[in-house]
Design a protein around this motif. Structure first.
Motif, PDB file in Angstrom:
ATOM      1  N   UNK A  23      -9.655 -59.763   6.550  1.00  0.00           N
ATOM      2  CA  UNK A  23      -9.956 -60.870   7.461  1.00  0.00           C
ATOM      3  C   UNK A  23      -9.802 -62.147   6.649  1.00  0.00           C
ATOM      4  N   UNK A  24      -8.793 -62.952   7.005  1.00  0.00           N
ATOM      5  CA  UNK A  24      -8.514 -64.183   6.262  1.00  0.00           C
ATOM      6  C   UNK A  24      -9.651 -65.181   6.510  1.00  0.00           C
ATOM      7  N   UNK A  31      -1.949 -65.185   0.906  1.00  0.00           N
ATOM      8  CA  UNK A  31      -0.589 -64.651   0.717  1.00  0.00           C
ATOM      9  C   UNK A  31      -0.681 -63.221   0.225  1.00  0.00           C
ATOM     10  N   UNK A  32       0.313 -62.427   0.602  1.00  0.00           N
ATOM     11  CA  UNK A  32       0.363 -61.084   0.014  1.00  0.00           C
ATOM     12  C   UNK A  32       1.811 -60.634  -0.084  1.00  0.00           C
ATOM     13  N   UNK A  33       2.024 -59.671  -0.979  1.00  0.00           N
ATOM     14  CA  UNK A  33       3.373 -59.092  -1.094  1.00  0.00           C
ATOM     15  C   UNK A  33       3.273 -57.630  -1.479  1.00  0.00           C
ATOM     16  N   UNK A  34       4.309 -56.908  -1.096  1.00  0.00           N
ATOM     17  CA  UNK A  34       4.413 -55.484  -1.396  1.00  0.00           C
ATOM     18  C   UNK A  34       5.097 -55.332  -2.756  1.00  0.00           C
ATOM     19  N   UNK A  35       4.395 -54.751  -3.731  1.00  0.00           N
ATOM     20  CA  UNK A  35       4.972 -54.601  -5.071  1.00  0.00           C
ATOM     21  C   UNK A  35       5.743 -53.294  -5.212  1.00  0.00           C
ATOM     22  N   UNK A  54      -0.386 -65.677   5.498  1.00  0.00           N
ATOM     23  CA  UNK A  54      -1.178 -65.465   6.707  1.00  0.00           C
ATOM     24  C   UNK A  54      -2.120 -66.648   6.897  1.00  0.00           C
ATOM     25  N   UNK A  55      -2.079 -67.289   8.071  1.00  0.00           N
ATOM     26  CA  UNK A  55      -2.929 -68.464   8.302  1.00  0.00           C
ATOM     27  C   UNK A  55      -4.402 -68.076   8.419  1.00  0.00           C
ATOM     28  N   UNK A  74      -5.402 -65.531  -2.539  1.00  0.00           N
ATOM     29  CA  UNK A  74      -5.997 -66.474  -1.579  1.00  0.00           C
ATOM     30  C   UNK A  74      -7.349 -66.005  -1.089  1.00  0.00           C
ATOM     31  N   UNK A  75      -7.836 -66.668  -0.064  1.00  0.00           N
ATOM     32  CA  UNK A  75      -9.206 -66.449   0.413  1.00  0.00           C
ATOM     33  C   UNK A  75      -9.269 -65.432   1.538  1.00  0.00           C
TER      34      UNK A  75
END
Length: 429
Positions: A23-24, A31-35, A54-55, A74-75
């Motif tokens: 939950x942002x 931000x996220x990324x698939x490693x 993601x906002x 991020x948060x």
């Protein structure tokens, strides 16, 4: 579960068939990324190595079938890994629907019943994950090159467009986890209220109108017909809500009913639909990641949804302020006013309000802060059966000068002089 400060980066190694639920935070994006490995959000695959932003306030789950490593920056207000999910049962439903689509495609369009793909209606109480399941089924189908039609009957939330509307749109590619469902090809009918109690008969009329429009489209498009539809419904499943649910199943000729998280509803539907052998009723477990929302939170979500329509998800749109003369537009409300004068009724009978009567609305300051729909109708008597072009937000009413100032998502003249008003309000913050 964790709250993370901005700028902190962390990695999650997800085992097969597990998911990371996030939950942002309310103020900043994440931000996220698939490693490594593969993972998806509501049926849409994450691109490898690319950061996805993601906002604020977004809630989602990253699921992996075979294992994955994800980096998050991020948060977030909530963040945890769950290894118990109903995803296997959801994908099994998808596999059955795929088989039905393939069979339907093999029949000639002259064989109306056999050339009809699955018409899936997703039902269940509030906060049971209906919208998320709908998105998964649509994204998985479009990944297999189908173009299923998404129908959204949830006027309280609005997955396609604003709350207070029922709408449908073809889904041609997996749904973007951030942008959501595309609006470009949608058919939208304006109910104007966030609960059907405001005018249940009008809700039924519009549901029927939308179903007729889609039937006409399907009759000339074998591909859409075979791909079928996924129908999202309201979370009100008792009393009037249940009656409207049955009406929707009937109006769209649904042949698969997916019941999320309620034994009682499943049992009631099996009993009432037992004479329809072509309708399959399937009970599914709701995901543990579904976040319950109270009334205040729902109200906030609606407000964000309206704001997003005019300003974009991350304030990337520039709405236009326009002015129009009172005489250049006609504002109508649907419903209200007695059906017949008292003298024409049997003795003792009370005049009832006509739920589909078109009532002209005097332009005054009562329209301030209301969201109005712009109808495609050419004449007033076509308003109920016409879908809408879009929405405007009334920011000022100048009575002496007889002018309305409104916010529109794009510049230029309104596509029609006919405006529809309900009870959809928004206080721009």
């Amino acid at each position: 579960m964790a709250y993370n400060a901005p700028g902190t980066s962390r990695q999650f190694k997800l085992a097969k068939e597990s998911e990371l639920r996030i939950e942002v935070g309310t103020e900043t994006s994440l931000r996220l990324r698939l490693l490594s490995g593969s993972a998806e959000i509501f049926g849409t695959e994450l691109p490898p190595e690319n950061w996805v932003t993601f906002p604020p306030r977004l809630k989602f789950a990253i699921f992996t079938w075979n294992g994955a490593t994800v980096e998050v920056n991020g948060t977030s207000e909530v963040e945890y890994v769950a290894d118990e999910t109903p995803m296997v049962s959801y994908v099994n439903v998808h596999a059955v629907l795929e088989g039905r689509r393939a069979r339907a495609k093999g029949f000639s369009t002259n064989d109306i019943d056999s050339s009809q793909g699955p018409r899936v209606i997703v039902v269940g109480p509030t906060d049971s994950g209906k919208s998320s399941l709908s998105r998964m089924l649509l994204s998985w189908a479009s990944k297999q090159s189908w173009k299923p039609t998404f129908v959204d009957l949830d006027i309280g939330q609005g997955s396609i467009t604003l709350p207070g509307c029922i709408a449908a749109t073809p889904i041609e590619m997996p749904i973007d986890p951030v942008e959501g469902i595309p609006l470009e090809m949608s058919i939208v009918y304006f109910f104007g209220h966030i609960t059907p109690t405001a005018n249940a008969e009008l809700y039924k009329v519009l549901v029927k109108e939308l179903s007729r429009t889609l039937e006409r489209q399907f009759s000339g498009n074998a591909e859409s017909r075979a791909a079928g539809m996924v129908i999202n419904t309201m979370g009100w499943v008792e009393g009037l809500g249940y009656e409207l649910l049955l009406h929707s199943i009937d109006a769209f000729n649904a042949n698969v009913v997916l019941v999320l998280g309620q034994e009682k509803l499943c049992s009631m539907l099996k009993d009432v639909l037992k004479n329809k052998p072509n309708v399959d009723i399937v009970k599914l477990h709701k995901s543990g990641g579904v976040v319950p929302r109270n009334t205040k939170l729902r109200q906030k979500d609606r407000s964000y949804r309206i704001r997003e329509y005019f300003y974009g998800l991350v304030n990337d749109l520039s709405p236009h302020s326009n002015v129009v003369n009172f005489g250049d537009v006609s504002v109508f409300r649907i419903g209200g006013g007695p059906q017949a004068p008292r003298s024409a009724l049997p003795i003792g009978a009370e005049p009832a309000a006509d739920p589909t009567r078109l009532v002209p609305v005097n332009i005054n300051r009562d329209l301030l802060h209301l969201v109005l729909a712009v109808s495609y109708a050419k004449e007033p008597d076509q308003i109920i059966s016409s879908n809408v072009a879009g929405f405007i937000y009334v920011t000022d009413i100048d009575i002496p000068k007889k002018k309305i100032t409104y916010l529109a998502p794009c510049p230029g003249e309104l596509p029609s002089r006919f405006l529809l008003v309900g009870t959809l309000t928004w206080l721009e913050s």
